[in-house]
Design an enzyme around this catalytic site. Structure first.
Site, PDB file in Angstrom:
ATOM      1  N   ARG A   1      15.300  -8.504 -58.975  1.00 11.53           N
ATOM      2  CA  ARG A   1      16.592  -7.917 -59.324  1.00 11.53           C
ATOM      3  C   ARG A   1      17.620  -8.370 -58.298  1.00 11.53           C
ATOM      4  NH1 ARG A   1      18.243  -3.381 -57.010  1.00 11.53           N
ATOM      5  NH2 ARG A   1      16.167  -2.502 -56.714  1.00 11.53           N
TER       6      ARG A   1
ATOM      7  N   HIS B   1      20.264  -1.710 -57.799  1.00 12.83           N
ATOM      8  CA  HIS B   1      19.578  -0.970 -58.863  1.00 12.83           C
ATOM      9  C   HIS B   1      20.565  -0.591 -59.971  1.00 12.83           C
ATOM     10  CE1 HIS B   1      16.860   1.816 -60.816  1.00 12.83           C
ATOM     11  NE2 HIS B   1      17.744   2.782 -60.679  1.00 12.83           N
TER      12      HIS B   1
ATOM     13  N   TYR C   1      17.931  -1.398 -48.025  1.00 14.01           N
ATOM     14  CA  TYR C   1      16.472  -1.553 -48.086  1.00 14.01           C
ATOM     15  C   TYR C   1      16.010  -2.997 -48.267  1.00 14.01           C
ATOM     16  CZ  TYR C   1      17.605  -1.235 -53.120  1.00 14.01           C
ATOM     17  OH  TYR C   1      18.159  -1.418 -54.356  1.00 14.01           O
TER      18      TYR C   1
END
Length: 379
Positions: free
Chosen positions: A275, A279, A288
């Site tokens: 990805r 998100h 992260y």
């Protein structure tokens, strides 16, 4: 002092292994995935590519990339409440749509709007849920696309149920259910695989392993060699494929769909992808993961991988590339125009499509809202 097993009464009859009559229900060897993700582009397997199919895949990838960019821009303009981009995962999305026949069913997750659009759904209708106008925005029966599923993995048992029902009725139908790596940590995932294998339901599970369940990396979700290895525990084949190799994903999914259609039962396919975007537009991915990791995956971009291979093999020229880009821009312009128009909503739609026959409580609530709206109009 605690006695050992051999000192306990009846220990002489104790057998540490099952009786000789025990045997595996299924030979596990044919069910195990390859040790490395299957690839086509850049390998000898590319020699058998179908030029027409590859050009169609390419055009859809280009359109899908532009669709993701435009939908993301709409969130910044306040026209979408949220958008979970599938940028970087377009090969999985497009291949999943193209391997299905019109009679088959697609069961998407909330990130799979692109798969629905590639299957033929109106791009605006695909975004209606994310805009907050309607729960779905389209007729699932008309398009053979289940509602975009926001709760993780709950669409998987639904896919199994539909596929099993079709098999019982003798209908030549396959269900393809899409889920992310995070969804494999949900109970619905395991229940769906177990039912599908026991019933030999004609369903294909496509796991898009994009590395993170929001911010949780795969290593903190499972210790399995791969997600595809989970298939053997349920008695179905597991396939591991490079999710950014559009030709490989299409080939693996097409084989799984055909296997299901001829009565071979379910297959679990893990597509290893990434990805690129956050998100959703509400997520800060820099908390992260590092930019170096993202850039490494940009170099494995599914659009560029396919474009380069097709050009080298003389299957794609600059005119075709330009045509694909222009078609994508036309789609984006129309999407912008239609999404910039304020929707006309009827509050009474709250009571539509809840029950086949409205309950007494629902009729009471409907009458109350109607009275309030009439009073507002009078004022």
């Amino acid at each position: 002092m605690k006695k050992s097993t051999m000192e306990l009464p009846g220990a002489a009859a104790y057998r540490p292994t099952p009786p000789p009559a025990w045997r595996p229900r299924t030979d596990p060897a044919p069910l195990l995935p390859d040790s490395e993700p299957y690839r086509v582009l850049g390998t000898d397997a590319a020699d058998r590519l179908d030029a027409a199919l590859m050009r169609r895949l390419y055009a859809e990838l280009v359109r899908g990339r532009r669709y993701n960019a435009q939908a993301t821009a709409l969130t910044k303009q306040g026209r979408l409440a949220v958008y979970p981009s599938s940028t970087g995962q377009e090969a999985c999305e497009v291949a999943a749509a193209l391997v299905l026949e019109d009679r088959d069913w697609l069961f998407p997750s909330y990130r799979d709007t692109l798969a629905a659009v590639a299957r033929g759904l109106d791009p605006v209708q695909a975004l209606t849920l994310l805009r907050g106008d309607w729960h779905t925005g389209y007729d699932p029966r008309e398009h053979r696309i289940a509602p975009l599923c926001t709760p993780l993995a709950t669409q998987l048992p639904h896919a199994v149920g539909l596929a099993h029902a079709a098999r019982l009725k003798g209908d030549d139908v396959v269900a393809l259910a899409m889920v992310g790596d995070g969804g494999t940590s949900e109970g619905d995932f395991h229940e769906a695989l177990n039912f599908a294998a026991v019933w030999q339901a004609p369903v294909v599970f496509l796991v898009q392993n994009n590395g993170f369940a929001i911010s949780v990396p795969l290593a903190k979700q499972t210790a399995a060699p791969s997600l595809a290895h989970k298939a053997v525990g349920y008695g179905m084949p597991g396939r591991l494929v490079d999710g950014n190799d559009a030709a490989a994903v299409h080939e693996v999914l097409a084989e799984a769909v055909e296997r299901a259609r001829r009565g071979g039962g379910p297959t679990l396919v893990e597509a290893v992808t990434y990805r690129i975007e956050a998100h959703t537009n509400a997520d800060d991915a820099t908390r992260y993961r590092g930019e170096a990791e993202v850039e490494a995956w940009r170099a494995h971009d599914p659009v560029q991988l396919l474009e380069r291979e097709l050009k080298e093999r003389g299957m794609l020229d600059e005119d075709a590339v330009q045509q694909a880009r222009e078609a994508a821009e036309t789609m984006a312009a129309e999407l912008r125009e239609r999404m910039n128009a304020d929707p006309v909503l009827d509050p009474m739609d709250l009571f539509a499509h809840v029950y086949a026959e409205k309950t007494a409580h629902l009729r009471e609530q409907e009458a109350l809202l109607r009275a309030e709206l009439d009073a507002e109009d009078e004022r």
